[in-house]
Design a protein around this motif. Sequence first.
Motif, PDB file in Angstrom:
ATOM      1  N   ALA A 274     120.667  80.441  79.853  1.00  7.14           N
ATOM      2  CA  ALA A 274     120.297  81.559  80.733  1.00  7.14           C
ATOM      3  C   ALA A 274     118.936  81.302  81.375  1.00  7.14           C
ATOM      4  O   ALA A 274     118.771  81.475  82.589  1.00  7.14           O
ATOM      5  CB  ALA A 274     120.286  82.856  79.945  1.00  7.14           C
ATOM      6  N   GLU A 275     117.972  80.858  80.578  1.00  3.73           N
ATOM      7  CA  GLU A 275     116.621  80.639  81.111  1.00  3.73           C
ATOM      8  C   GLU A 275     116.616  79.553  82.176  1.00  3.73           C
ATOM      9  O   GLU A 275     116.048  79.708  83.253  1.00  3.73           O
ATOM     10  CB  GLU A 275     115.660  80.238  79.985  1.00  3.73           C
ATOM     11  N   LYS A 276     117.257  78.415  81.867  1.00  5.64           N
ATOM     12  CA  LYS A 276     117.185  77.272  82.781  1.00  5.64           C
ATOM     13  C   LYS A 276     117.995  77.493  84.054  1.00  5.64           C
ATOM     14  O   LYS A 276     117.569  77.105  85.143  1.00  5.64           O
ATOM     15  CB  LYS A 276     117.661  76.000  82.067  1.00  5.64           C
ATOM     16  N   MET A 277     119.187  78.112  83.917  1.00  6.45           N
ATOM     17  CA  MET A 277     120.010  78.307  85.117  1.00  6.45           C
ATOM     18  C   MET A 277     119.370  79.315  86.066  1.00  6.45           C
ATOM     19  O   MET A 277     119.406  79.133  87.288  1.00  6.45           O
ATOM     20  CB  MET A 277     121.437  78.728  84.733  1.00  6.45           C
ATOM     21  N   VAL A 278     118.758  80.371  85.513  1.00 13.61           N
ATOM     22  CA  VAL A 278     118.085  81.355  86.368  1.00 13.61           C
ATOM     23  C   VAL A 278     116.869  80.704  87.051  1.00 13.61           C
ATOM     24  O   VAL A 278     116.640  80.895  88.245  1.00 13.61           O
ATOM     25  CB  VAL A 278     117.671  82.607  85.558  1.00 13.61           C
ATOM     26  N   ALA A 279     116.124  79.905  86.275  1.00 13.35           N
ATOM     27  CA  ALA A 279     114.956  79.229  86.851  1.00 13.35           C
ATOM     28  C   ALA A 279     115.382  78.310  87.994  1.00 13.35           C
ATOM     29  O   ALA A 279     114.762  78.282  89.060  1.00 13.35           O
ATOM     30  CB  ALA A 279     114.221  78.439  85.771  1.00 13.35           C
ATOM     31  N   GLN A 280     116.476  77.555  87.786  1.00 15.16           N
ATOM     32  CA  GLN A 280     116.961  76.641  88.823  1.00 15.16           C
ATOM     33  C   GLN A 280     117.434  77.418  90.057  1.00 15.16           C
ATOM     34  O   GLN A 280     117.163  77.016  91.196  1.00 15.16           O
ATOM     35  CB  GLN A 280     118.098  75.762  88.275  1.00 15.16           C
ATOM     36  N   MET A 281     118.098  78.543  89.799  1.00 13.24           N
ATOM     37  CA  MET A 281     118.579  79.387  90.910  1.00 13.24           C
ATOM     38  C   MET A 281     117.401  79.831  91.791  1.00 13.24           C
ATOM     39  O   MET A 281     117.495  79.817  93.020  1.00 13.24           O
ATOM     40  CB  MET A 281     119.293  80.605  90.310  1.00 13.24           C
ATOM     41  N   ASP A 282     116.278  80.189  91.155  1.00 14.44           N
ATOM     42  CA  ASP A 282     115.093  80.601  91.918  1.00 14.44           C
ATOM     43  C   ASP A 282     114.478  79.422  92.671  1.00 14.44           C
ATOM     44  O   ASP A 282     114.054  79.564  93.817  1.00 14.44           O
ATOM     45  CB  ASP A 282     114.049  81.234  90.985  1.00 14.44           C
ATOM     46  N   ILE A 283     114.457  78.247  92.012  1.00  9.11           N
ATOM     47  CA  ILE A 283     113.884  77.052  92.659  1.00  9.11           C
ATOM     48  C   ILE A 283     114.670  76.696  93.919  1.00  9.11           C
ATOM     49  O   ILE A 283     114.104  76.320  94.942  1.00  9.11           O
ATOM     50  CB  ILE A 283     113.882  75.849  91.672  1.00  9.11           C
ATOM     51  N   GLU A 284     115.995  76.851  93.860  1.00  8.50           N
ATOM     52  CA  GLU A 284     116.850  76.456  94.987  1.00  8.50           C
ATOM     53  C   GLU A 284     116.662  77.336  96.218  1.00  8.50           C
ATOM     54  O   GLU A 284     117.142  77.006  97.297  1.00  8.50           O
ATOM     55  CB  GLU A 284     118.320  76.475  94.571  1.00  8.50           C
ATOM     56  N   GLY A 285     116.006  78.486  96.043  1.00  6.75           N
ATOM     57  CA  GLY A 285     115.733  79.327  97.211  1.00  6.75           C
ATOM     58  C   GLY A 285     116.798  80.367  97.516  1.00  6.75           C
ATOM     59  O   GLY A 285     116.998  80.736  98.672  1.00  6.75           O
ATOM     60  N   PHE A 286     117.492  80.828  96.455  1.00  2.00           N
ATOM     61  CA  PHE A 286     118.415  81.952  96.651  1.00  2.00           C
ATOM     62  C   PHE A 286     117.640  83.249  96.494  1.00  2.00           C
ATOM     63  O   PHE A 286     116.609  83.288  95.811  1.00  2.00           O
ATOM     64  CB  PHE A 286     119.550  81.890  95.624  1.00  2.00           C
ATOM     65  N   GLY A 287     118.127  84.326  97.100  1.00  2.00           N
ATOM     66  CA  GLY A 287     117.421  85.604  97.049  1.00  2.00           C
ATOM     67  C   GLY A 287     117.682  86.370  95.766  1.00  2.00           C
ATOM     68  O   GLY A 287     118.422  85.928  94.887  1.00  2.00           O
ATOM     69  N   ALA A 288     117.055  87.560  95.655  1.00  2.00           N
ATOM     70  CA  ALA A 288     117.257  88.426  94.498  1.00  2.00           C
ATOM     71  C   ALA A 288     118.430  89.372  94.765  1.00  2.00           C
ATOM     72  O   ALA A 288     118.987  89.389  95.856  1.00  2.00           O
ATOM     73  CB  ALA A 288     115.985  89.207  94.213  1.00  2.00           C
ATOM     74  N   CYS A 289     118.797  90.162  93.761  1.00  2.00           N
ATOM     75  CA  CYS A 289     119.979  91.024  93.859  1.00  2.00           C
ATOM     76  C   CYS A 289     119.577  92.450  94.217  1.00  2.00           C
ATOM     77  O   CYS A 289     118.651  92.992  93.649  1.00  2.00           O
ATOM     78  CB  CYS A 289     120.709  91.009  92.523  1.00  2.00           C
ATOM     79  N   THR A 290     120.284  93.051  95.196  1.00  2.00           N
ATOM     80  CA  THR A 290     120.041  94.454  95.532  1.00  2.00           C
ATOM     81  C   THR A 290     121.188  95.327  95.019  1.00  2.00           C
ATOM     82  O   THR A 290     121.218  96.524  95.245  1.00  2.00           O
ATOM     83  CB  THR A 290     119.857  94.614  97.059  1.00  2.00           C
ATOM     84  N   ASN A 291     122.135  94.712  94.299  1.00  2.00           N
ATOM     85  CA  ASN A 291     123.288  95.429  93.738  1.00  2.00           C
ATOM     86  C   ASN A 291     124.095  96.170  94.816  1.00  2.00           C
ATOM     87  O   ASN A 291     124.595  97.260  94.557  1.00  2.00           O
ATOM     88  CB  ASN A 291     122.840  96.417  92.653  1.00  2.00           C
ATOM     89  N   THR A 292     124.211  95.574  96.007  1.00  2.00           N
ATOM     90  CA  THR A 292     125.023  96.236  97.038  1.00  2.00           C
ATOM     91  C   THR A 292     126.515  96.082  96.742  1.00  2.00           C
ATOM     92  O   THR A 292     127.331  96.861  97.199  1.00  2.00           O
ATOM     93  CB  THR A 292     124.771  95.650  98.448  1.00  2.00           C
ATOM     94  N   GLY A 293     126.865  95.021  95.983  1.00  2.00           N
ATOM     95  CA  GLY A 293     128.264  94.790  95.642  1.00  2.00           C
ATOM     96  C   GLY A 293     129.038  94.033  96.711  1.00  2.00           C
ATOM     97  O   GLY A 293     130.257  93.883  96.601  1.00  2.00           O
ATOM     98  N   ALA A 294     128.349  93.539  97.749  1.00  2.00           N
ATOM     99  CA  ALA A 294     129.027  92.800  98.825  1.00  2.00           C
ATOM    100  C   ALA A 294     129.671  91.519  98.272  1.00  2.00           C
ATOM    101  O   ALA A 294     130.771  91.141  98.692  1.00  2.00           O
ATOM    102  CB  ALA A 294     128.040  92.458  99.935  1.00  2.00           C
ATOM    103  N   CYS A 295     129.004  90.871  97.312  1.00  2.00           N
ATOM    104  CA  CYS A 295     129.514  89.622  96.734  1.00  2.00           C
ATOM    105  C   CYS A 295     130.840  89.855  96.038  1.00  2.00           C
ATOM    106  O   CYS A 295     131.805  89.118  96.237  1.00  2.00           O
ATOM    107  CB  CYS A 295     128.498  89.037  95.755  1.00  2.00           C
TER     108      CYS A 295
END
Lengths: 251, 222
Positions: free
Chosen positions: A199-220
């Motif tokens: 969990a720690e490493k995958m979230v850290a990598q996700m942030d490094i890659e330049g993806f945004g944060a979640c607004t919980n809109t549910g569009a995904c």
Amino acid sequence: MNLTLKVWRQKNTNTEGNFENYDVQGISEDMSFLEMFDVLNERLINDGKEPIAFDHDCREGICGMCSMYINGSPHGPNRGVTTCQLHMRSFKSGDTITVEPWRAAAFPVIKDLTVNRSSFDRIISAGGFVSVNTGNAQDANALPIAKEKADEAFAAAACIGCGACVAACKNASAMLFTSAKISQLALLPQGQAEREMRAEKMVAQMDIEGFGACTNTGACEAECPKGISLENIARMNREYFGAVLSSKEHE
Amino acid sequence: MSWVTKTLSSSLGRKLIMAVTGLSLVAFLLVHCGINACIFLNDGGETFNEAAEFMAKNFFIRAAEIGLFAGLILHIVDGLMLWSANKKKRPVQYAVVSKENSTWYSRSMGLLGTLLLLFLVMHLKHFWVVSRFTDVITGGQKTLFQEMQEVFASPIPVIVYVVGCISLAYHLLHGVQSAFQSIGWNHPKYTPFVKAFGSWFAIIIPVVFAAMPIAMHLGLIK
């Protein structure tokens, strides 16, 4: 069917792209969206023009390659399908269809409609794996797994990594993808060994890659061709905060 | 970077800050709404003035007020940081965007929050500054109830307050249930309750708040 296509053309990552219009005639409503592109590309090749680059592989909805943003929706207007499973009967003759690549800083355009999704691969390699001892495969029944857990893990594992969640999200967030990949392993006994680190490493990598944060809109969740649930994002939040609070690794 | 800063500055940590500060503001709204609703007793503001005086003079309430402002500022700053960071994640915008996959208010939390902030500046100036930093109320020149009657005598503040309440309603409609999701609370047993609670809270609280300036302006409460 006769259609007008407004397609994004871009030579490579470093050049700026633009829309070009194409008229296509004599399209059968039984064709898939990709087959319609095949027809157009054959014509472009015969005319000595550059065909439109687009990703595709299995053409049966499981590889996750076909990544077209059609009329404002990833994989087109129908829910729960990939672009190869979208058929021309979903459109009317005379329609103008706008086709764009996935737009995200973490998914740079390679050419035309193809984007580089290797940022997903790097999130997986940061922690989306299990350690397996070598030797014979053990008996399947040696590991008791509750039916409900197995079902939940399977539902998360249905993610094909197509990136529609990123394409649909207003923040270009990869939370649905990352959370599905964390969940499918966190729910099973095989995934426990690396659970905290994952969990720690995958979230850290996700942030490094330049993806945004979640607004919980549910569009995904709404646009996911595999129906991956937002429950996975909540589970990822629990996994991540649980891991950072309890893990003994710290700087 | 310590593990605490690393966690709180991650994309998940920033959402956690939004959720925790947001839920503490939700708790504040409940207390604020409950006390103000005393004006509906229509006793000339007697009960309301008593409650307001208690809130103004009690040491623990005043201490909690500092925490409330800290939470509010953190909510605003963190929200703005998330907004500006998220905006950069899609440098080239889509030409066509279908809006059917999500609600407009869930996509517009920043805009609704900005409207709320503008309303809040006016609101604090009307009542909080007057009651805490001048001796108009404490000196006994007039009660907070009379101050309310004066402010809501003209129609402009009434309209601004109603617009503020509408922004609040939509902000809460997405925000309350979203906060639970951000702290990882999503479970088939409890999520239907959380969503129902969030929706009812988002309707009832702003409606009660909006009823106050309207009722006072129309002279229904004396």
